[in-house]
Design a protein around this motif. Structure first.
Motif, mmCIF file in Angstrom:
data_model
loop_
_atom_site.group_PDB
_atom_site.id
_atom_site.type_symbol
_atom_site.label_atom_id
_atom_site.label_comp_id
_atom_site.label_asym_id
_atom_site.label_seq_id
_atom_site.Cartn_x
_atom_site.Cartn_y
_atom_site.Cartn_z
ATOM 1 N N THR A 123 0.864 -1.185 0.000
ATOM 2 C CA THR A 123 0.000 0.000 0.000
ATOM 3 C C THR A 123 0.895 1.229 0.000
ATOM 4 O O THR A 123 1.762 1.362 0.874
ATOM 5 N N VAL A 124 0.737 2.087 -0.992
ATOM 6 C CA VAL A 124 1.584 3.268 -1.122
ATOM 7 C C VAL A 124 0.726 4.497 -1.387
ATOM 8 O O VAL A 124 -0.423 4.400 -1.824
ATOM 9 N N SER A 125 1.305 5.645 -1.107
ATOM 10 C CA SER A 125 0.738 6.932 -1.518
ATOM 11 C C SER A 125 1.731 7.609 -2.448
ATOM 12 O O SER A 125 2.942 7.571 -2.198
ATOM 13 N N LEU A 126 1.223 8.195 -3.521
ATOM 14 C CA LEU A 126 2.072 8.870 -4.497
ATOM 15 C C LEU A 126 1.811 10.368 -4.460
ATOM 16 O O LEU A 126 0.653 10.809 -4.404
ATOM 17 N N MET A 127 2.887 11.143 -4.477
ATOM 18 C CA MET A 127 2.808 12.599 -4.602
ATOM 19 C C MET A 127 3.401 12.980 -5.952
ATOM 20 O O MET A 127 4.554 12.664 -6.226
ATOM 21 N N ILE A 128 2.618 13.634 -6.770
ATOM 22 C CA ILE A 128 3.051 13.964 -8.130
ATOM 23 C C ILE A 128 3.079 15.484 -8.285
ATOM 24 O O ILE A 128 2.060 16.156 -8.098
ATOM 25 N N GLU A 129 4.235 15.990 -8.615
ATOM 26 C CA GLU A 129 4.383 17.420 -8.889
ATOM 27 C C GLU A 129 3.991 17.673 -10.340
ATOM 28 O O GLU A 129 4.521 17.035 -11.255
ATOM 29 N N TYR A 130 3.064 18.600 -10.563
ATOM 30 C CA TYR A 130 2.603 18.860 -11.930
ATOM 31 C C TYR A 130 2.839 20.316 -12.316
ATOM 32 O O TYR A 130 2.937 21.195 -11.465
ATOM 33 N N GLU A 131 2.914 20.519 -13.616
ATOM 34 C CA GLU A 131 3.102 21.852 -14.193
ATOM 35 C C GLU A 131 2.055 22.043 -15.280
ATOM 36 O O GLU A 131 2.188 21.502 -16.366
ATOM 37 N N ALA A 132 0.988 22.783 -14.970
ATOM 38 C CA ALA A 132 -0.055 23.036 -15.965
ATOM 39 C C ALA A 132 -1.052 24.037 -15.406
ATOM 40 O O ALA A 132 -1.688 23.779 -14.386
ATOM 41 N N LEU A 133 -1.211 25.165 -16.074
ATOM 42 C CA LEU A 133 -2.168 26.168 -15.627
ATOM 43 C C LEU A 133 -3.590 25.684 -15.841
ATOM 44 O O LEU A 133 -4.449 25.850 -14.977
ATOM 45 N N SER A 134 -3.857 25.042 -16.990
ATOM 46 C CA SER A 134 -5.207 24.552 -17.271
ATOM 47 C C SER A 134 -5.610 23.475 -16.276
ATOM 48 O O SER A 134 -6.770 23.370 -15.883
#
Length: 288
Positions: A98-109
């Motif tokens: 069991t894991v949790s993922l943190m995703i850094e995103y780049e998108a204004l929309s």
């Protein structure tokens, strides 16, 4: 930051490289994020720049008897052949986690999109036929967008990740060891993984202590690939239009730490680093 909490995964691939077994490779988690990015791209164009992984539960499918020295892999049964005998198979180490993922995103929309649309689409993608480090998703928490603008927001994120252990890179240990002792990478890796015992006798009482070179939960982790042949064509390759090369896994040290020990988001995230001159494709938390 996009938080995917409590992903419960069944039968993930535990064979991270040719000679390590355990937590799935970082290339698997960044590959999953890339697959999600492609699924979102049609409606919400975005770019996933970094991925952090927190382990809440890990169950390696091995068995060790009372008098056994080594553990054995719990294999999956294959259908019987016509003569009633078992078919030959290759043992594949598996794990439930069991894991949790943190995703850094780049998108204004992506940021301006309504919360419910993002959650609905991501949940739909998670419950599609995506593979999670080779395993299947059994259940997951509600995806959530977060803006880490100050220390208080970062504390909220860390609380959401507890209880759990975040995997961070400790390549610096191997570099220091190789520079100081002038050994090769494998010797340096093993020196941090080996456990030594020491015996003390005080007033005819014997006490044993287990000693490791570095404190902490240090583990080997596969982080990428090293090309070992030049680019070219191979017989029966899947994509005839893409150059092919043979590669081997890149192994380094990682450390599981509780999230509240971290001081910044950058300490959590792994990113792609490509070095064409050295034929390296690596997931790292440091600039290579």
């Amino acid at each position: 930051m996009l938080l995917l909490p409590k992903l419960r995964i069944h039968n993930a691939n535990a064979l991270s490289s040719a000679y390590t077994i355990g937590f799935p490779a970082m290339t698997a988690w960044l590959g999953l994020a890339h697959a999600l990015q492609r699924g979102l791209a049609e409606k919400f164009p975005c770019k996933f720049a970094g991925v952090g992984v927190v382990s809440h539960d890990f169950n390696l499918q091995t068995y060790k008897g009372v008098r056994d020295f080594d553990s054995s892999i719990i294999g999956m049964a294959s259908p019987l052949k016509r003569d009633g005998k078992r078919a030959s198979f290759i043992e594949e180490p598996r794990c439930h986690l069991t894991v949790s993922l943190m995703i850094e995103y780049e998108a204004l929309s992506f940021e301006e999109a309504p919360e419910y649309e993002i959650v609905e689409l991501i949940s739909k993608l998670l419950n599609s036929r995506l593979k999670f480090a080779g395993g299947d998703l059994m259940s997951h928490g509600k995806p959530e967008r977060m803006i880490i603008s100050d220390e208080n927001k970062f504390k909220i994120l860390k609380r959401k990740l507890m209880p759990g252990f975040l995997l961070r890179e400790r390549r610096d240990l191997m570099i220091k060891s190789m520079e100081k002792e002038e050994g090769d990478a494998l010797d340096s890796l093993l020196s941090y993984l080996s456990v030594h015992s020491s015996c003390d006798v005080v007033d005819e009482k014997v006490s044993w202590q287990r000693i490791r070179r570095e404190k902490g939960w240090i583990v080997p982790i596969a982080v990428g690939f090293q090309g070992i042949t030049p680019l070219g064509a191979a017989e029966n390759q899947r994509d005839a239009d893409t150059p092919h090369r043979f590669a081997e896994s890149i192994i380094t040290l990682g450390e599981f730490v509780v999230p509240y020990r971290l001081e910044s988001v950058d300490e959590m995230l792994w990113r792609y680093h490509v070095n064409a001159d050295k034929s390296q494709y690596v997931c790292s938390q440091q600039v290579i």
